[in-house]
Motif scaffolding. Structure first.
Motif, PDB file in Angstrom:
ATOM      1  N   ALA A  41      12.799   8.118  -1.634  1.00 21.00           N
ATOM      2  CA  ALA A  41      13.183   8.028   0.424  1.00 21.00           C
ATOM      3  C   ALA A  41      11.860   8.805   1.193  1.00 21.00           C
ATOM      4  N   ARG A  42      11.051   9.128   0.400  1.00 18.64           N
ATOM      5  CA  ARG A  42       9.284   9.093   1.106  1.00 18.64           C
ATOM      6  C   ARG A  42       9.236   7.632   1.294  1.00 18.64           C
ATOM      7  N   LEU A  43       9.433   6.864  -0.020  1.00 15.28           N
ATOM      8  CA  LEU A  43       9.514   5.015   1.184  1.00 15.28           C
ATOM      9  C   LEU A  43       9.749   4.819   2.076  1.00 15.28           C
ATOM     10  N   ASN A  44      10.846   5.283   2.349  1.00  9.61           N
ATOM     11  CA  ASN A  44      11.716   4.082   3.378  1.00  9.61           C
ATOM     12  C   ASN A  44      11.436   5.212   4.615  1.00  9.61           C
ATOM     13  N   VAL A  96      14.174  -7.303   9.469  1.00  8.24           N
ATOM     14  CA  VAL A  96      13.467  -5.511   9.404  1.00  8.24           C
ATOM     15  C   VAL A  96      14.107  -5.337   8.518  1.00  8.24           C
ATOM     16  N   LEU A  97      13.257  -3.556   7.935  1.00 10.70           N
ATOM     17  CA  LEU A  97      13.293  -3.872   6.629  1.00 10.70           C
ATOM     18  C   LEU A  97      14.283  -3.009   6.822  1.00 10.70           C
ATOM     19  N   ASP A  98      15.920  -3.042   6.125  1.00  7.95           N
ATOM     20  CA  ASP A  98      16.237  -2.189   6.483  1.00  7.95           C
ATOM     21  C   ASP A  98      16.676  -0.618   5.485  1.00  7.95           C
ATOM     22  N   ARG A  99      16.611  -1.206   4.003  1.00  6.90           N
ATOM     23  CA  ARG A  99      16.129  -0.022   3.215  1.00  6.90           C
ATOM     24  C   ARG A  99      15.603  -0.308   2.093  1.00  6.90           C
ATOM     25  N   ALA A 100      15.136   0.459   1.071  1.00  4.45           N
ATOM     26  CA  ALA A 100      13.934  -0.017   0.252  1.00  4.45           C
ATOM     27  C   ALA A 100      15.360   1.304  -0.697  1.00  4.45           C
ATOM     28  N   VAL A 101      15.587   0.108  -2.353  1.00  2.00           N
ATOM     29  CA  VAL A 101      15.984   0.209  -2.863  1.00  2.00           C
ATOM     30  C   VAL A 101      15.808   0.824  -4.601  1.00  2.00           C
ATOM     31  N   LEU A 102      16.171   1.475  -5.530  1.00  2.00           N
ATOM     32  CA  LEU A 102      15.826   1.696  -7.052  1.00  2.00           C
ATOM     33  C   LEU A 102      16.606   1.313  -7.491  1.00  2.00           C
ATOM     34  N   THR A 103      17.109  -0.221  -8.754  1.00  2.00           N
ATOM     35  CA  THR A 103      17.964  -0.577  -9.039  1.00  2.00           C
ATOM     36  C   THR A 103      17.966   0.282 -10.684  1.00  2.00           C
ATOM     37  N   LYS A 145       0.789  -1.613   0.011  1.00  2.00           N
ATOM     38  CA  LYS A 145      -0.195   0.098  -0.233  1.00  2.00           C
ATOM     39  C   LYS A 145       1.034   1.417  -0.271  1.00  2.00           C
ATOM     40  N   ALA A 146       1.490   1.052   0.776  1.00  2.00           N
ATOM     41  CA  ALA A 146       3.018   2.816   1.185  1.00  2.00           C
ATOM     42  C   ALA A 146       3.693   2.734  -0.764  1.00  2.00           C
ATOM     43  N   VAL A 147       3.726   1.522  -0.430  1.00  2.00           N
ATOM     44  CA  VAL A 147       4.593   1.359  -2.321  1.00  2.00           C
ATOM     45  C   VAL A 147       3.752   2.073  -3.569  1.00  2.00           C
ATOM     46  N   ARG A 148       2.395   1.683  -3.478  1.00  2.00           N
ATOM     47  CA  ARG A 148       1.264   2.276  -4.334  1.00  2.00           C
ATOM     48  C   ARG A 148       0.933   3.797  -4.060  1.00  2.00           C
ATOM     49  N   ASP A 149       0.913   3.679  -2.876  1.00  2.00           N
ATOM     50  CA  ASP A 149       0.888   5.153  -2.630  1.00  2.00           C
ATOM     51  C   ASP A 149       1.568   6.545  -3.474  1.00  2.00           C
ATOM     52  N   ILE A 150       2.950   6.073  -2.925  1.00  2.00           N
ATOM     53  CA  ILE A 150       3.981   7.414  -3.907  1.00  2.00           C
ATOM     54  C   ILE A 150       3.980   7.095  -4.402  1.00  2.00           C
ATOM     55  N   PHE A 151       4.144   6.280  -5.438  1.00  3.54           N
ATOM     56  CA  PHE A 151       4.652   5.711  -6.748  1.00  3.54           C
ATOM     57  C   PHE A 151       3.567   5.905  -7.630  1.00  3.54           C
ATOM     58  N   SER A 152       2.633   5.605  -7.397  1.00  2.00           N
ATOM     59  CA  SER A 152       1.425   5.696  -8.674  1.00  2.00           C
ATOM     60  C   SER A 152       0.975   6.886  -8.798  1.00  2.00           C
ATOM     61  N   PRO A 153       0.695   8.102  -8.337  1.00  3.12           N
ATOM     62  CA  PRO A 153       0.974   9.279  -8.755  1.00  3.12           C
ATOM     63  C   PRO A 153       1.531   9.606  -9.768  1.00  3.12           C
ATOM     64  N   THR A 154       2.730   9.440  -9.870  1.00  8.45           N
ATOM     65  CA  THR A 154       3.692  10.098 -11.693  1.00  8.45           C
ATOM     66  C   THR A 154       3.925   8.806 -11.925  1.00  8.45           C
ATOM     67  N   LEU A 155       3.711   7.655 -11.548  1.00  7.17           N
ATOM     68  CA  LEU A 155       3.909   7.336 -12.958  1.00  7.17           C
ATOM     69  C   LEU A 155       3.258   5.410 -13.008  1.00  7.17           C
ATOM     70  N   ASP A 156       2.165   5.819 -12.558  1.00 10.38           N
ATOM     71  CA  ASP A 156       0.755   4.819 -13.046  1.00 10.38           C
ATOM     72  C   ASP A 156       0.493   3.491 -13.774  1.00 10.38           C
ATOM     73  N   LYS A 157       1.193   4.911 -15.079  1.00 10.06           N
ATOM     74  CA  LYS A 157       1.324   4.220 -16.685  1.00 10.06           C
ATOM     75  C   LYS A 157       2.201   3.283 -17.006  1.00 10.06           C
ATOM     76  N   VAL A 158       3.430   3.125 -16.301  1.00  8.44           N
ATOM     77  CA  VAL A 158       4.228   3.194 -16.765  1.00  8.44           C
ATOM     78  C   VAL A 158       5.268   1.890 -14.876  1.00  8.44           C
ATOM     79  N   ILE A 159       4.439   1.591 -14.293  1.00  7.19           N
ATOM     80  CA  ILE A 159       4.988   0.168 -12.806  1.00  7.19           C
ATOM     81  C   ILE A 159       4.372  -0.373 -13.043  1.00  7.19           C
ATOM     82  N   TRP A 160       5.118  -1.772 -12.428  1.00  8.85           N
ATOM     83  CA  TRP A 160       4.065  -3.045 -12.613  1.00  8.85           C
ATOM     84  C   TRP A 160       4.371  -3.219 -11.038  1.00  8.85           C
TER      85      TRP A 160
END
Length: 307
Positions: free
Chosen positions: A262-265, A181-188, A118-133
Motif C-alpha cells: 500500500a505504501r509503494l502504491n 501508466v502504472l495501474d498498481r503494484a501487487v505482491l503475489t 528507488k521507491a521499492v528499495r526505500d520501502i522494502f529494504s528496512p525490514t526485508l533487506d536480507k531476504v529480497i532480490w
C-alpha cells in the motif's frame, strides 16, 4: 467593370480563406479525436488487464505467502533453484539454459525505472533487506513472446536465430510508441512484486504478441503470459521479515506485506512512461534478465512515429 473585378477578387479571397480554415479545422479535429481517447480495442484490452490485475491483487490472500515455504515461482521453478540466501544476503543461482531461452521483451528506460526502483528499495529494504532480490533497474522489461522458453524448448541453429532476429526487427518497425501508466503494484503468493500497467496510447500488447506470433512460427504454442498483460518484475521476496521468526503469525505477516505494498502504491501509482524499444534476448542462464545472468541482447527501436 472595375467594381465587378474588385468584388470577384474579394469573393475569391474570402472563399480561399474559408477553404483553408475548413481544412485546418478538419485536420485538428481528426488529430484531437485520435489523441483524446484510446481506441475501442485498447479500451477492451485495458478492461481485461484491470480484471487480471484485480485477480492478481487477491492472490496473496487466497493462496497465502507460499514464498515463506520455499514454494514455486510464477514460472514453475523453485525459489531454491533461483536464489541462495546465506549470511544475510541474497545471491542468484545462475544455471545454464540449454538450449538458451529466446525472449522478446519491451524495454523500459532508466529514466522511468530508476525512480520506481528507488521507491521499492526505500520501502522494502528496512525490514526485508536480507531476504529480497531487487530487479536491476537497467533491465526493467515487459515479457511479450518467447521463441523458445525453458518449459517448451525450441532449439535453433545460428542461421535460424538470425532469421528470427530479422523477423523481430521487422515487427519493431511496425510498432508505435506506447504511453503507459502504472495501474498498481501487487505482491503475489510466490513472492514476486510486480508493476502492473495500462496503455494510454500506442500499439497494444495484444497486437504486439500477435505480430510476434506471426513472425515466429516455430515458437512454442503455449506462451508464459496472457496476451493482454503488461507487467514487470520489481523485486522477489524470499523469506520472513528481519525481526520475525518461522513461528511468526501468518496473519500479522500478511498484514505487514499488504501495508508495504500500500505504501509503494501511494508512492508510484499513476507513474507514466513511454516504451519504444523491443529486445530480442538470448538468455544463456535461466531467467538471465531477472537474475543478471549471461545473455545477448539485440535492440530495435519502434518504427512507427504515430501515437
Amino acid at each position: 467593370m472595375a467594381r465587378v473585378r474588385n468584388w470577384y477578387n474579394q469573393s475569391k479571397s474570402a472563399t480561399l480563406i474559408w477553404c483553408i480554415s475548413l481544412i485546418t479545422f478538419y485536420a485538428v479535429f481528426r488529430m484531437a479525436s485520435k489523441v483524446s481517447a484510446p481506441s475501442r480495442d485498447l479500451q477492451v484490452s485495458n478492461a481485461e488487464r484491470y480484471r487480471m490485475y484485480d485477480k492478481m491483487s487477491r492472490d496473496l490472500d487466497e493462496h497465502g505467502a507460499l514464498f515463506l515455504k520455499h514454494g514455486e515461482t510464477s514460472q514453475s521453478l523453485l525459489l531454491s533453484d533461483l536464489f541462495d540466501v546465506k549470511n544475510g544476503s541474497v545471491t542468484p543461482v545462475l544455471k545454464a539454459a540449454n538450449p538458451p531461452v529466446r525472449a522478446n521483451v519491451l524495454y523500459m528506460s532508466p529514466d522511468y525505472s530508476i525512480p520506481i526502483s528507488k521507491a521499492v528499495r526505500d520501502i522494502f529494504s528496512p525490514t526485508l533487506d536480507k531476504v529480497i532480490w531487487f530487479q536491476n533497474p537497467e533491465l526493467y522489461h515487459f515479457s511479450m513472446f518467447h521463441a523458445s522458453h525453458h518449459i517448451l524448448p525450441v532449439p535453433a541453429s545460428e542461421e535460424e536465430i538470425e532469421v528470427e532476429v530479422n523477423a523481430v526487427k521487422g515487427v519493431a518497425k511496425k510498432l508505435c510508441p506506447m504511453k503507459i501508466v502504472l495501474d498498481r503494484a501487487v505482491l503475489t503468493s510466490t513472492g514476486v512484486l510486480l508493476g502492473c500497467w495500462q496503455v494510454i496510447s500506442g500499439t497494444d500488447p495484444v497486437t504486439i504478441r500477435s505480430k510476434l506470433r506471426n513472425a515466429l512460427p516455430r515458437a512454442p504454442g503455449k506462451q508464459l503470459y496472457a496476451p493482454a498483460i503488461l507487467h514487470t518484475s520489481l523485486a522477489r521476496i524470499l523469506g520472513h521479515f528481519n525481526d520475525s521468526s518461522e513461528e511468526s503469525g501468518s496473519a500479522l505477516e500478511l498484514q505487514h506485506f499488504h501495508e508495504l505494498v500500500a505504501r509503494l502504491n501511494k508512492a508510484i501509482r499513476g507513474t507514466q512512461a513511454t516504451i519504444s524499444e523491443l529486445w530480442y534476448v538470448e538468455e544463456y542462464d535461466v531467467l538471465a534478465l531477472a537474475l543478471d545472468g549471461k545473455m545477448k541482447i539485440r535492440r530495435f527501436q519502434f518504427g512507427c512515429s504515430k501515437e
